[in-house]
Write an enzyme that holds these catalytic residues in place. Structure first.
Site, mmCIF file in Angstrom:
data_model
loop_
_atom_site.group_PDB
_atom_site.id
_atom_site.type_symbol
_atom_site.label_atom_id
_atom_site.label_comp_id
_atom_site.label_asym_id
_atom_site.label_seq_id
_atom_site.Cartn_x
_atom_site.Cartn_y
_atom_site.Cartn_z
ATOM 1 N N LYS A 165 0.868 -1.168 0.000
ATOM 2 C CA LYS A 165 0.000 0.000 0.000
ATOM 3 C C LYS A 165 0.907 1.221 0.000
ATOM 4 O O LYS A 165 1.625 1.491 0.961
ATOM 5 C CB LYS A 165 -0.914 -0.008 1.222
ATOM 6 C CG LYS A 165 -2.236 0.723 0.987
ATOM 7 C CD LYS A 165 -2.105 2.224 0.900
ATOM 8 C CE LYS A 165 -1.901 2.845 2.261
ATOM 9 N NZ LYS A 165 -1.894 4.349 2.191
ATOM 10 N N GLY A 220 4.238 3.820 10.760
ATOM 11 C CA GLY A 220 3.460 5.044 10.678
ATOM 12 C C GLY A 220 2.994 5.505 12.043
ATOM 13 O O GLY A 220 3.662 5.264 13.056
ATOM 14 N N SER A 221 1.844 6.145 12.085
ATOM 15 C CA SER A 221 1.345 6.764 13.307
ATOM 16 C C SER A 221 0.676 5.749 14.229
ATOM 17 O O SER A 221 0.251 4.673 13.798
ATOM 18 C CB SER A 221 0.335 7.856 12.961
ATOM 19 O OG SER A 221 -0.843 7.286 12.413
ATOM 20 N N GLY A 224 -3.161 5.476 13.020
ATOM 21 C CA GLY A 224 -3.364 4.658 11.826
ATOM 22 C C GLY A 224 -2.964 3.217 12.047
ATOM 23 O O GLY A 224 -3.673 2.285 11.629
ATOM 24 N N GLY A 225 -1.823 3.007 12.704
ATOM 25 C CA GLY A 225 -1.349 1.651 12.940
ATOM 26 C C GLY A 225 -2.256 0.869 13.861
ATOM 27 O O GLY A 225 -2.512 -0.323 13.643
ATOM 28 N N GLU A 244 5.054 -0.578 13.490
ATOM 29 C CA GLU A 244 5.892 0.394 14.206
ATOM 30 C C GLU A 244 5.084 1.678 14.289
ATOM 31 O O GLU A 244 4.767 2.284 13.266
ATOM 32 C CB GLU A 244 7.204 0.627 13.454
ATOM 33 C CG GLU A 244 8.106 1.627 14.138
ATOM 34 C CD GLU A 244 9.281 2.053 13.273
ATOM 35 O OE1 GLU A 244 9.607 3.261 13.275
ATOM 36 O OE2 GLU A 244 9.854 1.192 12.576
ATOM 37 N N CYS A 281 11.985 8.166 13.091
ATOM 38 C CA CYS A 281 11.267 7.464 14.156
ATOM 39 C C CYS A 281 12.131 7.312 15.401
ATOM 40 O O CYS A 281 11.610 7.037 16.487
ATOM 41 C CB CYS A 281 10.799 6.102 13.669
ATOM 42 S SG CYS A 281 12.083 5.117 12.892
ATOM 43 N N GLU A 373 4.351 11.796 21.390
ATOM 44 C CA GLU A 373 5.390 12.003 20.390
ATOM 45 C C GLU A 373 4.954 13.115 19.443
ATOM 46 O O GLU A 373 3.817 13.125 18.969
ATOM 47 C CB GLU A 373 5.626 10.724 19.585
ATOM 48 C CG GLU A 373 6.655 10.893 18.483
ATOM 49 C CD GLU A 373 6.677 9.739 17.485
ATOM 50 O OE1 GLU A 373 7.675 9.591 16.787
ATOM 51 O OE2 GLU A 373 5.670 8.999 17.417
#
Length: 496
Positions: A165, A220-221, A224-225, A244, A281, A373
């Site tokens: 994706k 990602g965030s 979203g994750g 992650e 990250c 974060e």
């Protein structure tokens, strides 16, 4: 009607060109079914290794086009992207070597032994690929953690076809890299459908829910994750979701270290937290530093280094807006100062800065500043007055990718501090800075939640383990065993 996918210039916020259309549910289904249908073609380890090396060669040959496309969509600059491409192609070749060597199969053989209780039969164990892997590309690494990145490389090395994706921040780069990977498959005699690419938010959700997808990798965030992680777990047949999500990457500076090299530490922190406009990250987002004269020297050096920093462009205007909002809200928090204000540097840029507070304030209820974060060039420095305050604040810190201890050569607090930092992160550093993740056998890029959703790494040799599962064959005739488990070991696989 499918929505167009545009390449956008982060330096201006304006669309550049339409490069694709968002995938429909039918498009995703076709891509996954095509990948599932050709998974047997990756059973040949030699073919997999050849695919990875050919992909690396083709990316190197297309270096100028790849870097130009990535820079136009991310504003990361040619120097940074040249290094990232080298890391990406090196990683592909690295996994080809792992495939050649074969130890990742973890072959173990237990010979029959009737004297044990219970008796031991003939048992032969190895790892096999899971099946189709969904890969979710990252925003901040358009190459090394995206289409040709570590998730794709390790999944293909394991023998799993991938459906990727694309990240909306770099669709043109994704299209170019996917085309090169598919060409590499064709040139090595493999079906092109071992690698496919889809675009669109809805496509990402559809992908993780597809019954033929066997595992997923995400960078990602947290928001979203976690949504995708929950979707993977809620399926009729749940699948591993290796996500992650987020990390503060705490740093503890001992009083002895500050007394010894305060100016060096201030300059080092500034360089690490602003690397890539603070969009790594592993950016050090929280620092515990001593109060007093040595701590003042440290913050003075940090202030001086950040005041000289040039404005920079973030990956997209949405991230820039979030950075500006989050840092502005934090500067309004009681007990928080901004010796160097992070904020806008112009219509499309930001300037770095840092926030300063006391450890006692965090312990009294200002925790949201610590626990959140913030993506971008900002860090929070908390001044402690005692060893006990360090422990109390560290007890509030969630899981991280990294944790760093800055210590002196003879530092009485070092052993106990290292013991407290170790449970907080997957990689613990001493007298270094966490930005920069070497691709090496002993690397671990992961950590307790929310850093990652599983205990595995996405960087290094053992990243391949995410896409494999063990199978033990019991009392199986030689001619029915996989070649890797037969007595004559025709493939020369290492065994335990």
């Amino acid at each position: 009607m499918a929505e167009p996918v545009w390449s956008v210039d982060p330096r201006t916020g304006k669309p550049r060109e339409q490069v694709a259309v968002e995938a429909t549910a039918e498009d995703v289904d076709r891509a996954v079914r095509a990948a599932h249908a050709v998974r047997g073609a990756l059973a040949d380890r030699a073919a997999r290794a050849a695919l990875l090396r050919t992909a690396a060669d083709l990316l190197d040959e297309a270096r100028d086009r790849v870097i130009e496309a990535a820079d136009a969509e991310t504003a990361l600059g040619t120097a940074r992207l040249t290094g990232e491409l080298a890391r990406t192609t090196g990683q592909l070749r690295y996994f080809a070597g792992i495939v050649d060597e074969g130890a990742f199969l973890d072959v173990r053989i237990s010979r029959p032994d009737p004297t044990t209780t219970p008796p031991t039969p003939d048992l032969r164990r190895m790892k096999i690929p899971l099946g189709v892997v969904a890969v979710y590309a990252a925003s901040n690494f358009p190459l090394a953690f995206s289409v040709p990145g570590g998730d794709t490389a390790s999944a293909l090395a394991a023998g799993c076809p991938v459906v990727i994706k694309a990240h909306p921040d770099h669709p043109a780069t994704s299209e170019l890299c996917a085309a090169l990977l598919r060409r590499a498959a064709a040139e090595t005699g493999l079906p092109e459908d071992v690698v496919s690419l889809v675009h669109g938010f809805d496509a990402g959700v559809t992908l993780v829910r597809h019954p033929l997808v066997a595992a997923a990798g995400f960078t990602g965030s947290v928001r979203g994750g976690r949504a995708l992680f929950d979707a993977a777990a809620a399926r009729p047949v749940p699948i591993p979701f290796h996500g992650e999500l987020g990390s503060l990457n705490p740093v503890v500076i001992t009083e002895a270290a500050a007394e010894e090299r305060a100016e060096e530490l201030g300059a080092g922190l500034a360089a690490s937290m602003t690397l890539g406009q603070g969009q790594f990250c592993t950016k050090p987002g929280f620092v515990l530093a001593p109060a007093g004269e040595a701590g003042d020297r440290f913050t003075a050096a940090l202030t001086a280094a950040l005041k000289d920093a040039e404005p920079g462009v973030m990956l997209d205007h949405g991230m820039r807006g979030h950075f500006l909002t989050a840092t502005y809200e934090d500067t309004l928090e009681d007990g928080v100062e901004a010796p160097v204000h992070p904020g806008p540097g112009g219509p499309h840029t930001v300037v770095p800065g840092y926030l300063l507070t006391d450890a006692a304030h965090l312990l009294q209820g200002g925790r949201h500043v610590l626990l959140r974060e913030t993506f971008g060039p900002v860090t929070l420095v908390a001044r402690y007055t005692s060893r006990e305050e360090i422990s109390a604040v560290l007890a509030l810190v969630p899981g991280n990718l990294t944790a760093t201890l800055q210590m002196a050569d003879e530092d009485p607090d070092a052993p106990s501090l290292l013991a407290e930092l170790t449970p907080l992160a997957g990689r613990v550093l001493v007298n270094g800075w966490p930005t920069g993740v070497a691709v090496a056998d002993a690397q671990h890029h992961g950590g307790p939640y929310p850093a990652t959703t599983t205990p595995f790494t996405s960087v290094g040799a053992t990243a391949i383990e995410r896409w494999l599962r063990p199978v033990a064959y019991q009392s199986t005739p030689q001619h029915l065993l996989p070649p890797e488990l037969r007595d004559d070991n025709p493939l020369g696989v290492p065994r335990a």
